[in-house]
Design a protein around this motif. Structure first.
Motif, PDB file in Angstrom:
ATOM      1  N   UNK A  95       0.863  -1.170   0.000  1.00 51.12           N
ATOM      2  CA  UNK A  95       0.000   0.000   0.000  1.00 51.12           C
ATOM      3  C   UNK A  95       0.899   1.219   0.000  1.00 51.12           C
ATOM      4  N   UNK A  96       0.326   2.383  -0.151  1.00 52.91           N
ATOM      5  CA  UNK A  96       1.166   3.577  -0.209  1.00 52.91           C
ATOM      6  C   UNK A  96       0.327   4.814   0.050  1.00 52.91           C
ATOM      7  N   UNK A  97       0.994   5.960   0.007  1.00 46.74           N
ATOM      8  CA  UNK A  97       0.347   7.261   0.102  1.00 46.74           C
ATOM      9  C   UNK A  97       0.960   8.157  -0.963  1.00 46.74           C
ATOM     10  N   UNK A  98       0.118   8.720  -1.833  1.00 44.31           N
ATOM     11  CA  UNK A  98       0.591   9.709  -2.803  1.00 44.31           C
ATOM     12  C   UNK A  98       0.515  11.081  -2.147  1.00 44.31           C
ATOM     13  N   UNK A  99       1.683  11.610  -1.776  1.00 46.20           N
ATOM     14  CA  UNK A  99       1.712  12.913  -1.106  1.00 46.20           C
ATOM     15  C   UNK A  99       3.160  13.345  -0.928  1.00 46.20           C
ATOM     16  N   UNK A 100       3.335  14.643  -0.672  1.00 41.69           N
ATOM     17  CA  UNK A 100       4.643  15.106  -0.227  1.00 41.69           C
ATOM     18  C   UNK A 100       4.973  14.450   1.108  1.00 41.69           C
ATOM     19  N   UNK A 101       6.253  14.272   1.387  1.00 40.08           N
ATOM     20  CA  UNK A 101       6.658  13.675   2.658  1.00 40.08           C
ATOM     21  C   UNK A 101       6.067  14.432   3.838  1.00 40.08           C
ATOM     22  N   UNK A 102       6.044  15.762   3.759  1.00 41.11           N
ATOM     23  CA  UNK A 102       5.561  16.580   4.874  1.00 41.11           C
ATOM     24  C   UNK A 102       4.051  16.489   5.064  1.00 41.11           C
ATOM     25  N   UNK A 105       1.272  11.521   7.583  1.00 42.91           N
ATOM     26  CA  UNK A 105       1.288  11.419   9.036  1.00 42.91           C
ATOM     27  C   UNK A 105       2.172  10.246   9.471  1.00 42.91           C
ATOM     28  N   UNK A 106       2.757  10.333  10.654  1.00 41.19           N
ATOM     29  CA  UNK A 106       3.646   9.256  11.119  1.00 41.19           C
ATOM     30  C   UNK A 106       2.987   7.884  11.115  1.00 41.19           C
ATOM     31  N   UNK A 107       1.722   7.808  11.554  1.00 43.78           N
ATOM     32  CA  UNK A 107       1.053   6.512  11.593  1.00 43.78           C
ATOM     33  C   UNK A 107       0.804   5.969  10.186  1.00 43.78           C
ATOM     34  N   UNK A 108       0.640   6.855   9.201  1.00 40.09           N
ATOM     35  CA  UNK A 108       0.471   6.417   7.809  1.00 40.09           C
ATOM     36  C   UNK A 108       1.778   5.888   7.248  1.00 40.09           C
ATOM     37  N   UNK A 109       2.857   6.568   7.567  1.00 44.03           N
ATOM     38  CA  UNK A 109       4.174   6.102   7.118  1.00 44.03           C
ATOM     39  C   UNK A 109       4.478   4.729   7.707  1.00 44.03           C
ATOM     40  N   UNK A 110       4.165   4.576   8.988  1.00 41.84           N
ATOM     41  CA  UNK A 110       4.400   3.283   9.646  1.00 41.84           C
ATOM     42  C   UNK A 110       3.559   2.190   8.993  1.00 41.84           C
ATOM     43  N   UNK A 111       2.309   2.498   8.679  1.00 46.49           N
ATOM     44  CA  UNK A 111       1.437   1.502   8.059  1.00 46.49           C
ATOM     45  C   UNK A 111       1.960   1.078   6.683  1.00 46.49           C
ATOM     46  N   UNK A 112       2.387   2.029   5.873  1.00 47.09           N
ATOM     47  CA  UNK A 112       2.956   1.692   4.562  1.00 47.09           C
ATOM     48  C   UNK A 112       4.166   0.789   4.729  1.00 47.09           C
ATOM     49  N   UNK A 113       5.016   1.109   5.684  1.00 41.58           N
ATOM     50  CA  UNK A 113       6.217   0.315   5.919  1.00 41.58           C
ATOM     51  C   UNK A 113       5.877  -1.090   6.389  1.00 41.58           C
ATOM     52  N   UNK A 114       4.898  -1.188   7.268  1.00 42.16           N
ATOM     53  CA  UNK A 114       4.508  -2.503   7.793  1.00 42.16           C
ATOM     54  C   UNK A 114       3.934  -3.401   6.703  1.00 42.16           C
ATOM     55  N   UNK A 115       3.153  -2.830   5.803  1.00 40.38           N
ATOM     56  CA  UNK A 115       2.559  -3.638   4.732  1.00 40.38           C
ATOM     57  C   UNK A 115       3.566  -3.882   3.609  1.00 40.38           C
ATOM     58  N   UNK A 199      -7.080   3.507  -5.690  1.00 37.89           N
ATOM     59  CA  UNK A 199      -7.441   3.099  -4.327  1.00 37.89           C
ATOM     60  C   UNK A 199      -6.369   3.399  -3.274  1.00 37.89           C
ATOM     61  N   UNK A 200      -5.224   3.932  -3.683  1.00 40.94           N
ATOM     62  CA  UNK A 200      -4.203   4.314  -2.699  1.00 40.94           C
ATOM     63  C   UNK A 200      -4.539   5.701  -2.150  1.00 40.94           C
TER      64      UNK A 200
END
Length: 339
Positions: A95-102, A105-115, A199-200
């Protein structure tokens, strides 16, 4: 490879409900393999299982969140109990998030990394746990050109792919040290027309899109199956754009930084606004009980290619080298005769 003279392969595909994973599962079904489909989306899983069976294969759909090792390990146990010893494990789920790094959110970054990263680690752990006593099996880590070259607006995904690359290299060295019969290989994919762009989770103002040139999921699936059949190669570069990107990054990474800074924001978005209420599968699957089946293809069929001459050449590099040598030799002969 499973054929008429051999028992069907037992194959596990993570992320099998849509996109590249869906195309891989379908392709193995056409080989009459026994395919275990792992993903969160139950509607997508059911439809994918139907395609596997339609192709002549055996399907076992198992709802799994690959971020949870206990779920992945239990799924592997179920696969071996119901289908038999696992021959091939294909890690695709992400999964991922299309966005600037800034804007992430931290919990979203963690979720992407975990998956997207730990999901591969968990799948590999579960596969090795069962393959090592038999000293055989193949694990395919589906990668990306972005495993080597980060691009703007996809920092979480690029970070996960870079992590997979380093993890896989370390594991491969350990298996070689042990003279193991288990093989790992990593096809590096180009931009593919998958549902991820619908869907991302996206915080972009316009509709996200793959960076052209865009390939159909079946191009990726063919390369992945070939890599699984020929896992002696550490990796495969799929698509001319992957080859060009990796070569440019190796030669002039700083120039590529500046080029992507100028073009990377525009080229990853269409000229249309992001659809209101677009699905976001970061926390819940878009193809779950309240969603719908997205299939293998995304929204860019008319702009996507179903073939890749470079991929064919990569998969048959020995033949290409022989043909190249033959052409050079023929040229030398003709040149001598013309003197």
């Amino acid at each position: 490879m499973g054929d008429k003279d051999q028992s069907p392969q037992v194959v596990v595909v993570t992320g099998a409900s849509g996109g590249v994973g869906r195309a891989v599962a379908t392709a193995y079904g056409e080989r009459h393999a026994k395919v275990a489909l792992l993903a969160r989306g139950v509607k997508g899983l059911a439809a994918a299982a139907g395609q596997v069976r339609q192709g002549g294969g055996t399907a076992l759909e198992i709802p799994v969140d690959v971020a949870d090792f206990a779920q992945v390990d239990a799924a592997a146990e179920q696969v071996e109990a119901e289908l038999g010893p696992i021959d091939v494990w294909v890690n695709v789920a992400f999964t991922s998030v299309f966005a600037r790094f800034t804007d992430i959110r931290p919990e979203e970054y963690r979720r992407v990394t975990e998956v997207s990263y730990l999901g591969y680690v968990h799948g590999t752990m579960a596969a090795l746990k069962r393959m090592r006593p038999r000293n055989r099996g193949t694990i395919v880590q589906v990668g990306s050109a972005l495993a080597y070259r980060g691009i703007p607006l996809q920092s979480a995904y690029c970070g996960a792919k870079h992590a997979i690359q380093g993890f896989n290299e370390a594991l491969r060295c350990e298996l070689l040290h042990d003279h193991s019969g288990i093989r790992v290989t990593m096809p590096q994919l180009p931009a593919v027309n998958t549902p991820q762009f619908s869907w991302v989770l996206s915080r972009l103002p316009r509709q996200a899109q793959p960076v052209p040139p865009i390939y159909q999921p079946e191009v990726a699936a063919r390369a992945i199956l070939y890599a699984a059949d020929h896992p002696g190669r550490r990796e495969y570069w799929v698509g001319a754009s992957t080859m060009a990107t990796l070569l440019a990054n190796a030669v002039a990474p700083g120039l590529l930084d500046r080029y992507l800074a100028r073009t990377g924001f525009t080229v990853q978005q269409t000229d249309k606004p992001k659809p209101p209420g677009q699905a976001a599968n970061l926390w819940e699957p878009a193809d779950g009980p309240e969603g719908h089946d997205y299939g293998a293809h995304g929204a860019f069929d008319q702009r996507s290619s179903g073939r890749s001459p470079q991929s064919w050449a990569s998969m048959h590099h020995a033949l290409v080298a022989c043909l190249g040598g033959a052409l050079v030799a023929a040229g030398v002969v003709l040149r001598k005769r013309s003197r």
